[in-house]
Design a protein around this motif. Sequence first.
Motif, mmCIF file in Angstrom:
data_model
loop_
_atom_site.group_PDB
_atom_site.id
_atom_site.type_symbol
_atom_site.label_atom_id
_atom_site.label_comp_id
_atom_site.label_asym_id
_atom_site.label_seq_id
_atom_site.Cartn_x
_atom_site.Cartn_y
_atom_site.Cartn_z
ATOM 1 N N GLU A 120 34.729 24.268 -51.782
ATOM 2 C CA GLU A 120 34.681 22.803 -51.721
ATOM 3 C C GLU A 120 33.887 22.232 -52.900
ATOM 4 O O GLU A 120 34.263 21.211 -53.477
ATOM 5 C CB GLU A 120 34.093 22.329 -50.391
ATOM 6 C CG GLU A 120 35.004 22.590 -49.202
ATOM 7 C CD GLU A 120 36.379 21.948 -49.344
ATOM 8 O OE1 GLU A 120 36.458 20.768 -49.762
ATOM 9 O OE2 GLU A 120 37.379 22.630 -49.045
ATOM 10 N N LYS A 147 36.083 22.303 -55.867
ATOM 11 C CA LYS A 147 37.086 21.234 -55.797
ATOM 12 C C LYS A 147 36.491 19.885 -56.183
ATOM 13 O O LYS A 147 37.100 19.125 -56.940
ATOM 14 C CB LYS A 147 37.668 21.137 -54.372
ATOM 15 C CG LYS A 147 38.599 22.266 -54.015
ATOM 16 C CD LYS A 147 39.081 22.059 -52.593
ATOM 17 C CE LYS A 147 39.946 23.153 -52.083
ATOM 18 N NZ LYS A 147 40.362 22.922 -50.682
ATOM 19 N N CYS A 148 35.289 19.594 -55.678
ATOM 20 C CA CYS A 148 34.608 18.328 -56.005
ATOM 21 C C CYS A 148 34.325 18.241 -57.501
ATOM 22 O O CYS A 148 34.506 17.182 -58.113
ATOM 23 C CB CYS A 148 33.311 18.198 -55.209
ATOM 24 S SG CYS A 148 33.564 17.896 -53.456
ATOM 25 N N GLU A 149 33.881 19.331 -58.090
ATOM 26 C CA GLU A 149 33.613 19.357 -59.521
ATOM 27 C C GLU A 149 34.901 19.146 -60.324
ATOM 28 O O GLU A 149 34.896 18.443 -61.334
ATOM 29 C CB GLU A 149 32.962 20.676 -59.928
ATOM 30 C CG GLU A 149 31.540 20.819 -59.441
ATOM 31 C CD GLU A 149 30.920 22.166 -59.745
ATOM 32 O OE1 GLU A 149 29.709 22.297 -59.530
ATOM 33 O OE2 GLU A 149 31.626 23.076 -60.214
ATOM 34 N N ALA A 150 35.999 19.726 -59.854
ATOM 35 C CA ALA A 150 37.277 19.559 -60.544
ATOM 36 C C ALA A 150 37.748 18.116 -60.456
ATOM 37 O O ALA A 150 38.276 17.562 -61.440
ATOM 38 C CB ALA A 150 38.324 20.500 -59.954
ATOM 39 N N GLU A 151 37.564 17.477 -59.317
ATOM 40 C CA GLU A 151 37.977 16.072 -59.148
ATOM 41 C C GLU A 151 37.099 15.154 -59.991
ATOM 42 O O GLU A 151 37.592 14.160 -60.532
ATOM 43 C CB GLU A 151 37.874 15.684 -57.670
ATOM 44 C CG GLU A 151 38.933 16.329 -56.802
ATOM 45 C CD GLU A 151 38.724 16.075 -55.334
ATOM 46 O OE1 GLU A 151 37.782 15.339 -54.958
ATOM 47 O OE2 GLU A 151 39.509 16.622 -54.528
ATOM 48 N N ALA A 152 35.823 15.472 -60.103
ATOM 49 C CA ALA A 152 34.907 14.636 -60.885
ATOM 50 C C ALA A 152 35.227 14.668 -62.370
ATOM 51 O O ALA A 152 35.017 13.673 -63.071
ATOM 52 C CB ALA A 152 33.460 15.086 -60.645
ATOM 53 N N ALA A 189 38.277 15.220 -63.583
ATOM 54 C CA ALA A 189 39.676 14.808 -63.798
ATOM 55 C C ALA A 189 39.811 13.321 -64.037
ATOM 56 O O ALA A 189 39.035 12.502 -63.821
ATOM 57 C CB ALA A 189 40.536 15.211 -62.594
#
Length: 95
Positions: free
Chosen positions: A85, A88-93, A95
């Motif tokens: 998780e 995932k949060c780091e990837a969304e931040a 993007a």
Amino acid sequence: MVPGSRKRGSTRPQEHPRGASPATPHLHGVAAPAERLLYRPEEAAATLGIGRSLIYEEIRLGRLQTVRIGRRRLVPPEYIERYVELLKCEAEATA
């Protein structure tokens, strides 16, 4: 000794009730857990598809939490899920 007879303590494997193996002892009336409760860091790394060095680096940085039993570090499945998780949060931040 008569040919074909066996001595006591032969190396023949012992049979276990209901197909249980020695590594998984039969617990009378208790179902075995479907999922492991704790993983060695190497097993957690394999589950995540990353290398041993990276898993220890993530543990050292505090990004992947562990529990200790004596001197052993072990990773519960929920900590692996939390780590995913976080990724995932780091990837969304970014993007």
